[in-house]
Design a protein around this motif. Structure first.
Motif, mmCIF file in Angstrom:
data_model
loop_
_atom_site.group_PDB
_atom_site.id
_atom_site.type_symbol
_atom_site.label_atom_id
_atom_site.label_comp_id
_atom_site.label_asym_id
_atom_site.label_seq_id
_atom_site.Cartn_x
_atom_site.Cartn_y
_atom_site.Cartn_z
ATOM 1 N N PHE B 394 0.828 -1.213 0.000
ATOM 2 C CA PHE B 394 0.000 0.000 0.000
ATOM 3 C C PHE B 394 0.861 1.261 0.000
ATOM 4 O O PHE B 394 0.528 2.255 -0.617
ATOM 5 N N PHE B 395 1.974 1.202 0.748
ATOM 6 C CA PHE B 395 2.870 2.371 0.819
ATOM 7 C C PHE B 395 4.210 1.925 1.413
ATOM 8 O O PHE B 395 4.316 0.827 1.968
ATOM 9 N N SER B 396 5.220 2.756 1.285
ATOM 10 C CA SER B 396 6.477 2.475 1.989
ATOM 11 C C SER B 396 6.978 3.773 2.611
ATOM 12 O O SER B 396 6.824 4.859 2.040
ATOM 13 N N VAL B 397 7.534 3.666 3.810
ATOM 14 C CA VAL B 397 8.034 4.840 4.522
ATOM 15 C C VAL B 397 9.523 4.949 4.255
ATOM 16 O O VAL B 397 10.286 4.024 4.549
ATOM 17 N N ILE B 398 9.930 6.049 3.678
ATOM 18 C CA ILE B 398 11.349 6.227 3.356
ATOM 19 C C ILE B 398 12.120 6.622 4.608
ATOM 20 O O ILE B 398 13.137 6.021 4.939
ATOM 21 N N GLY B 399 11.621 7.608 5.313
ATOM 22 C CA GLY B 399 12.321 8.018 6.529
ATOM 23 C C GLY B 399 11.455 8.935 7.373
ATOM 24 O O GLY B 399 10.412 9.414 6.922
ATOM 25 N N PHE B 400 11.879 9.141 8.615
ATOM 26 C CA PHE B 400 11.161 10.079 9.484
ATOM 27 C C PHE B 400 12.124 10.683 10.505
ATOM 28 O O PHE B 400 13.232 10.175 10.715
ATOM 29 N N ARG B 401 11.692 11.792 11.131
ATOM 30 C CA ARG B 401 12.447 12.377 12.236
ATOM 31 C C ARG B 401 11.445 12.933 13.237
ATOM 32 O O ARG B 401 10.442 13.522 12.845
ATOM 33 N N VAL B 402 11.667 12.678 14.520
ATOM 34 C CA VAL B 402 10.803 13.221 15.568
ATOM 35 C C VAL B 402 11.654 14.064 16.509
ATOM 36 O O VAL B 402 12.739 13.630 16.906
ATOM 37 N N ILE B 403 11.173 15.262 16.832
ATOM 38 C CA ILE B 403 11.897 16.139 17.761
ATOM 39 C C ILE B 403 10.983 16.491 18.933
ATOM 40 O O ILE B 403 9.867 16.960 18.739
ATOM 41 N N MET B 412 5.861 23.072 28.532
ATOM 42 C CA MET B 412 5.550 21.659 28.247
ATOM 43 C C MET B 412 6.365 21.233 27.035
ATOM 44 O O MET B 412 6.509 22.019 26.098
ATOM 45 N N PRO B 413 6.889 20.018 27.031
ATOM 46 C CA PRO B 413 7.647 19.606 25.852
ATOM 47 C C PRO B 413 6.742 19.592 24.622
ATOM 48 O O PRO B 413 5.550 19.313 24.702
ATOM 49 N N LEU B 414 7.322 19.918 23.463
ATOM 50 C CA LEU B 414 6.600 19.903 22.197
ATOM 51 C C LEU B 414 7.174 18.790 21.334
ATOM 52 O O LEU B 414 8.397 18.619 21.278
ATOM 53 N N SER B 415 6.315 17.999 20.714
ATOM 54 C CA SER B 415 6.800 16.928 19.844
ATOM 55 C C SER B 415 6.390 17.205 18.405
ATOM 56 O O SER B 415 5.239 17.532 18.140
ATOM 57 N N GLU B 416 7.370 17.080 17.497
ATOM 58 C CA GLU B 416 7.118 17.346 16.090
ATOM 59 C C GLU B 416 7.753 16.240 15.245
ATOM 60 O O GLU B 416 8.884 15.831 15.507
ATOM 61 N N ALA B 417 6.997 15.716 14.275
ATOM 62 C CA ALA B 417 7.538 14.658 13.429
ATOM 63 C C ALA B 417 7.508 15.075 11.968
ATOM 64 O O ALA B 417 6.569 15.731 11.514
ATOM 65 N N THR B 418 8.572 14.710 11.232
ATOM 66 C CA THR B 418 8.569 14.876 9.778
ATOM 67 C C THR B 418 8.640 13.476 9.182
ATOM 68 O O THR B 418 9.254 12.576 9.771
ATOM 69 N N ILE B 419 7.987 13.262 8.040
ATOM 70 C CA ILE B 419 7.960 11.929 7.453
ATOM 71 C C ILE B 419 7.953 11.981 5.930
ATOM 72 O O ILE B 419 7.486 12.958 5.337
ATOM 73 N N GLN B 420 8.535 10.955 5.310
ATOM 74 C CA GLN B 420 8.595 10.823 3.855
ATOM 75 C C GLN B 420 8.046 9.453 3.483
ATOM 76 O O GLN B 420 8.631 8.438 3.861
ATOM 77 N N VAL B 421 6.892 9.419 2.789
ATOM 78 C CA VAL B 421 6.338 8.127 2.361
ATOM 79 C C VAL B 421 6.254 8.079 0.839
ATOM 80 O O VAL B 421 6.196 9.120 0.165
ATOM 81 N N LYS B 422 6.273 6.858 0.305
ATOM 82 C CA LYS B 422 6.126 6.659 -1.139
ATOM 83 C C LYS B 422 4.868 5.847 -1.379
ATOM 84 O O LYS B 422 4.691 4.780 -0.794
#
Lengths: 526, 526
Positions: B394-403, B412-422
């Motif tokens: 259905f899909f493939s995940v190339i990469g991600f980063r969470v900060i 309060m801590p903040l969480s942010e994610a970036t993601i690359q899917v194909k």
């Protein structure tokens, strides 16, 4: 007091449990412990079934046992042979145990279906096997397999099998509830019939499939049975065997039967633990008599009463079995729990001090937010010390950042944390990697603090649990993190709650570090 | 068949257990499950003791229950007041439950030591409280606290307290073994005396401190008791309460008593599991009737017999309580499990197909790594489909980063994610915030995929569990993440295992999304 003979089969039937297996060396160590506990018979294994068990009977002769007799387990001879030619019976004799216990068929259905022989022939199997063993072994015990099911199906035949065992000279006939399906109110009538049929000493062997194994054993004793088989902690196939850790104190403290002495009874909990250790199993904290929670009180009503009169909510004195009373904190607790805890933490707290009410209010409010202090007593102690203003500011965390990244499909994510802490005016800014954000944060925190508090190096993170608490509609769900830490002297639990898992973990991590520092400071004070 | 009324107090007495604590939302979900199981009464809590319990009685009115009556628990009025002025009694009435259950003192010693009033005054407390409640509540049950200890100490007075309850119009009088110290053979004589003294319906409430709670309850039923109180899985203070999971099948299958119907009985195991899950406790595998090992056979002798005639070593048919027979030693069992699962997932799999062996090998290998599919059947289904090659990409995940970052002490801590899917050749690169790294990653993944698969919007993350598995010497510890997801049609569990919690969570998240897409595709096919 009449003597009840305790027969432990932890090393044989106990190892039928899905998750229990012992090395020969372990079995020897357990045998020695059970001897110290005052167990009269230890069933060491089935030498006919595997080499490990043969080795046990060889090695156990090299250790000195005070009183215990070692029993070897096996079955009646096979059909169409004689005992002296039957491999299984010969290994039993060759093992040279003090006692041999063999089981035979009682249930006509089994004789037909499992052995596939005539009912008459099965009686010969039982008689021949026991008669032969009596000539070669000092003491012979007969286990009547499926006795209760067999009796219900065909009472007349079931009793015939017992008579065959008696005629062959069995020293004790053990009635087995092999499938564990018998209920306690069924026993008295059946036992009365058995006693009419045979005069040999009777024993009982029950399984826990109906959660009645202990009850059935005690009912049997009440109705004249003198030999009780079971396992430590109830280890055994399926739902386990009758639990000797529950049977022994009932016999000794409630039924006035002689079995082990007071000093031995005090070793019950430590022996139970020792066997869990060797089996590499987590002890059941709710286990009767010996469990960590067996005398743990949570309800406020109970606690205040307990302190004045333990017998109000404790059926025996925990010390009698080597256990202790514990008081728990929770939103169900009252002032008395708080005061009991303060005492445990050696914090001076006056029952009239309004701060007690204050702490109780905090506690209830936090539990409503999702905090739970039962696995996190260290966090609760810190909560009290904060309220009392007796907690010094060891350090403060200014900020942190954690980055987890995976750049390619086949790459493992990497976690890196940076942190800024302030200790006595000095600011320390550092970074560390870890397996996951929490581990990275933990590593960075320690790295930043070790320089000021080297004792932190002694401390390890032992367990980390995360629970997402179902949240009300629309609102973000809450996360509870429980962390267990330890050093050479002990273990302590801390808790954090937040809608952000990193924040919750951070709270629990910081509490764990602060507790370590408090603990060491208190110890210095002495 | 005579009807036995089942009274569940998992939500009240059950939460007295050291490790059990439910949020209001959990309590409502459990009440619905118990209603489906066919429980007649659910004791929801003690509104007088804490705010959480008051909230339960408000919220439970919003859900529709088939048959269960909701009971509120409390105590008799305090001394020197009247019921209408007694805060505890008033909250009971204000909670507007179907039933009120109050407990009073039976044991003279407690009256003197705990209440510090005269024996006569205690009788008035009982009478007044019940008489008042009968005017304001449809049904009133009286719990005679410490009945058995009280009876042994002062039978005459103990019976007087019951008579006071009867005279006040109690609909049922429940004999409580509050300390759990009573042994089964003591009951018949005591129950006979009670029946001579009162004519009101009698109930039993036992604790497991002597490991006899279930046995005592069953003996009581055999001697005419018609109302049985207990908790699911035996949750409760100290050693727990009488375990309804063991009592119900005994009543239904062995004692011929009416309580739940056959279909409901089949849900016993799943209900037991559900409650363990909400309590976030590891189920006791050796638990009678419902445990994983309850019908697991290890002994070679047993196995061959079992396969021909289950009744030879099983006291009931496991299917009757929703459990299954397991054969531990043979691969055969493994194979048949795989086939059974395939059938459940409506995947065509031939028993002779070598892929079955392949799947079994994968399964064993993954379980060795720490995977556990008990609560993650969706991941297991995907594992089968991958092996069979029937799972589309259905899909493939190339990469991600969470900060995750917190820049100031009070932030309060903040969480942010970036993601690359194909997806189908197209690359989507996006970012999202979240409460914690896993939530941010989840949000980013959905954001990237929704464009291609809008149905993902229907899906929600319902639960997220993390367990750190004990690691072997020297090795890093392994983390297992269990995720439960759901949409309008159902819920499904997925699992991920890694030494990095983000990686483990990522695996479980991706499986959850893929399963949703597979499920919808299968439904379209019809």
């Amino acid at each position: 007091m009449s003597l009840i003979r305790l027969y432990d089969t932890t090393l044989r039937d106990g190892t039928q449990a899905e998750d229990v297996s012992f090395l020969v060396a372990d079995k020897i160590r357990i045998a020695q412990k059970l001897d110290e506990l005052g167990i009269h018979y230890i069933e060491g294994g089935w030498p006919g079934s595997n080499p490990k068990d043969i080795a046990f009977f060889k090695d156990v002769k090299k250790v000195s046992l005070k009183q215990t007799k070692i029993a070897a387990f096996g079955s009646t001879r096979r059909a169409k042979t004689t005992p002296d030619k039957d491999a299984n019976i010969r290994t039993l004799v060759q093992a040279e145990p003090d006692v041999v216990t063999i089981f035979g068929k009682t249930w006509d259905f089994h004789v037909h279906e499992a052995l596939r022989i005539s009912l008459e022939e099965n009686l010969e199997l039982i008689y021949d096997s026991l008669a032969y063993l009596k000539q070669h072994v000092a003491e012979v015990i007969y286990d009547a397999e499926h006795f209760f099911d067999g009796y219900k199906a065909n009472p007349e035949y079931a009793l015939k099998t017992l008579k065959a065992a008696q005629d062959a000279g069995a020293d004790c006939i053990v009635l087995c509830d092999t499938n564990g399906g018998t209920l306690p109110y069924e026993l008295p009538a059946i036992l009365a019939e058995v006693k009419k049929a045979v005069s040999t000493d009777l024993g009982i062997h029950t399984h826990n499939d109906s959660e009645c194994a202990v009850a059935n054993s005690l009912v049997a004793v009440e109705h004249g049975i003198v030999h009780v088989q079971g396992t430590m902690n109830g280890f055994g196939e399926r739902c386990g065997n009758a639990n000797l850790c529950s049977i022994i104190p009932a016999l000794r403290l409630k039924m006035g039967r002689e079995c082990v002495n007071d000093a031995q009874l005090k070793a019950l909990r430590s022996t139970s633990r020792y066997i869990y250790e060797l089996a590499n199993l987590v002890p059941n904290k709710h286990q009767a008599y010996v469990g960590n929670s067996a005398f743990a009180h949570k309800g406020g009503v109970h606690v205040s009463a307990i302190q004045r009169h333990p017998e109000t909510y404790e059926h025996i004195r925990p010390e009698q079995v080597g256990n202790v009373t514990r008081v728990l904190v929770s939103d169900l607790s009252g002032r008395s729990n708080i005061l009991a805890k303060a005492e445990q933490f050696s914090i001076n707290l006056d029952s009239k001090d309004p701060i007690t009410q204050e702490i109780l209010e905090n506690l209830k409010e936090m539990e409503n937010k999702g905090f739970q202090f039962e696995g996190a007593e260290a966090s609760f102690e810190l909560l009290m010390r904060r309220a009392l203003g007796t907690l010094r500011q060891f350090f403060s965390v200014i900020g942190f950042r954690v980055i987890d990244s995976r750049r390619h499909e086949d790459e493992m994510p990497l976690s890196e944390a940076t942190i800024q802490v302030k200790v006595g005016g000095k600011i320390e800014h550092t970074a560390a990697e870890g397996s996951g954000p929490v581990n990275a944060l933990d590593n960075a925190l320690r790295k930043a603090l070790e320089k000021f508090y080297p004792q932190i190096r002694e401390m390890r993170l032992l367990d980390y649990k995360v629970r997402v608490l179902p949240a009300g509609k629309g609102t973000a769900s809450i996360t509870r993190v429980l962390i267990e830490s330890g050093d050479k002297d002990g273990r302590w639990g801390t808790v954090g709650v937040s809608d952000n898992i990193i924040d919750a973990s951070y709270q629990a991590l910081v509490d764990a570090l602060i507790y370590k520092l408090v603990k060491d400071l208190e110890e210095k004070k002495g």
